[in-house]
Design an enzyme around this catalytic site. Structure first.
Site, PDB file in Angstrom:
ATOM      1  N   GLY A  78      41.040  39.883  39.141  1.00  0.00           N
ATOM      2  CA  GLY A  78      39.586  39.855  39.177  1.00  0.00           C
ATOM      3  C   GLY A  78      39.023  41.246  39.027  1.00  0.00           C
ATOM      4  O   GLY A  78      39.759  42.236  39.005  1.00  0.00           O
ATOM      5  N   LYS A  79      37.703  41.322  38.919  1.00  0.00           N
ATOM      6  CA  LYS A  79      37.053  42.621  38.742  1.00  0.00           C
ATOM      7  C   LYS A  79      37.113  43.453  40.016  1.00  0.00           C
ATOM      8  O   LYS A  79      37.095  44.675  39.961  1.00  0.00           O
ATOM      9  CB  LYS A  79      35.595  42.419  38.313  1.00  0.00           C
ATOM     10  CG  LYS A  79      35.461  41.809  36.926  1.00  0.00           C
ATOM     11  CD  LYS A  79      33.997  41.646  36.535  1.00  0.00           C
ATOM     12  CE  LYS A  79      33.876  41.067  35.126  1.00  0.00           C
ATOM     13  NZ  LYS A  79      32.473  40.876  34.716  1.00  0.00           N
ATOM     14  N   VAL A  83      45.265  39.398  43.366  1.00  0.00           N
ATOM     15  CA  VAL A  83      46.010  38.692  44.410  1.00  0.00           C
ATOM     16  C   VAL A  83      47.456  38.547  43.953  1.00  0.00           C
ATOM     17  O   VAL A  83      47.726  38.017  42.873  1.00  0.00           O
ATOM     18  CB  VAL A  83      45.403  37.309  44.707  1.00  0.00           C
ATOM     19  CG1 VAL A  83      46.180  36.630  45.842  1.00  0.00           C
ATOM     20  CG2 VAL A  83      43.928  37.433  45.077  1.00  0.00           C
ATOM     21  N   ASP A 223      28.993  32.899  47.496  1.00  0.00           N
ATOM     22  CA  ASP A 223      29.416  32.807  46.095  1.00  0.00           C
ATOM     23  C   ASP A 223      30.256  31.562  45.902  1.00  0.00           C
ATOM     24  O   ASP A 223      31.243  31.563  45.182  1.00  0.00           O
ATOM     25  CB  ASP A 223      30.205  34.057  45.690  1.00  0.00           C
ATOM     26  CG  ASP A 223      30.401  34.163  44.181  1.00  0.00           C
ATOM     27  OD1 ASP A 223      29.547  33.651  43.434  1.00  0.00           O
ATOM     28  OD2 ASP A 223      31.409  34.750  43.755  1.00  0.00           O
ATOM     29  N   ASP A 240      38.164  33.446  48.946  1.00  0.00           N
ATOM     30  CA  ASP A 240      37.266  34.488  48.428  1.00  0.00           C
ATOM     31  C   ASP A 240      36.014  34.613  49.288  1.00  0.00           C
ATOM     32  O   ASP A 240      34.929  34.175  48.912  1.00  0.00           O
ATOM     33  CB  ASP A 240      36.887  34.220  46.976  1.00  0.00           C
ATOM     34  CG  ASP A 240      38.069  34.341  46.040  1.00  0.00           C
ATOM     35  OD1 ASP A 240      39.041  35.041  46.407  1.00  0.00           O
ATOM     36  OD2 ASP A 240      38.041  33.755  44.946  1.00  0.00           O
TER      37      ASP A 240
END
Length: 292
Positions: A78-79, A83, A223, A240
């Site tokens: 991810g940005k 993981v 989110d 997350d």
């Protein structure tokens, strides 16, 4: 060092010929500090009690100091963070467990493309750090990374204690969060909700129950979507959580609550779940949070 100073002077602590011969014949030990196998020693002892998950620790969790961590691959990129899948086990025994290691990116990478809204109100006591965070300097980004890691680990611990379906938070070391791996014992990760098409009515009920529990605590995921919900053994697992929002204290708390409701309800409705209604879910969450 001068040649004459390499040997100690005669006296109480002088080395005799046998001592010198033994030292010269003994191999260097600094290169042998690593584990007998794997990639590193277990980091369990590097975390303080407050940097570990809620007690009692699960029986499956390997806490022995003789354990080693072995990198098995990347589960997700991810940005903000990657993981990794890790096997933690004691060599020569059957004590082993799989962990997901979430590692927030270092300062040279792009960090937290949506962090401005989430970080509002998250300041430190040191003005230098606050300025660095505001200006997104390399040091400021590192501070932000640390804040996000701490925030997510704290959220996992809090939600776990509330009985919500989140991975067990094992420990935090710097900007690395180690948590329960959600998947099979041979390393296959549980699918995201976005990739599931069965039992959606039951999964919708589970999600509403979890969101109501969050709202009663004055919280929103911040989110939430079908991409950060896993389906494992018939149950939803929320992942997350670095941006979890206090909807009462945050000036935009209501909008975060509404966005979570809209995202998930719209997805379920599109899949044919008739009970999924964005407006009805928003209204329910507002009432449970005491915001109606």
């Amino acid at each position: 060092m001068p040649k004459h100073s390499q040997h100690r002077r005669r006296g109480k602590y002088a080395l005799d010929a046998d001592d010198i011969e033994w030292l010269e014949s003994t191999p260097e030990t600094s290169a042998d500090d690593g584990p007998p196998e794997g990639d590193r020693w277990s980091t369990w002892d590097q975390s303080t009690p407050t940097e570990r998950g809620p007690q009692p620790y699960p029986s499956w969790l390997v806490t022995e100091l003789a354990a080693v961590d072995t990198e098995l691959g990347i589960l997700k990129t991810g940005k903000e963070a990657d993981v990794h899948l890790i096997s933690r086990g004691v060599p020569g025994t059957d004590r082993v467990c799989l962990l997901a290691a979430k590692r927030y990116r270092s300062s040279e990478h792009r960090l937290f493309h949506r962090d401005a809204g989430y970080l509002e109100g998250r300041t430190t006591r040191e003005s230098r750090m606050n300025r660095a965070m505001a200006n997104r300097t390399a040091f400021g980004k590192q501070v932000i990374a640390g804040q996000w890691a701490v925030a997510e680990f704290g959220a996992l611990c809090r939600l776990r204690k509330l009985g919500l379906p989140v991975p067990y938070p094992v420990q935090i070391v710097g900007t690395e969060i180690l948590q329960e791996f959600v998947g099979t014992s041979d390393g296959y990760a549980a699918p995201r909700l976005a990739n599931v098409s069965e039992d959606l009515d039951e999964l919708w009920k589970q999600l509403v129950e979890a969101m109501v529990t969050l709202a009663r605590e004055g919280l929103a995921h911040g989110d939430l979507s079908a991409y950060n919900l896993l389906v494992h053994e018939g149950g939803l697992v929320i992942i997350d959580l670095p941006q979890i929002v206090d909807v009462i204290a945050h000036p935009a708390g209501r909008s975060f609550l509404d966005r979570d409701a809209r995202n998930v309800a719209t997805w379920f409705a599109a899949k044919g779940v008739t009970a999924a209604d964005p407006d009805a879910l928003s209204a329910l969450l507002h009432r449970e949070a005491g915001m109606s």
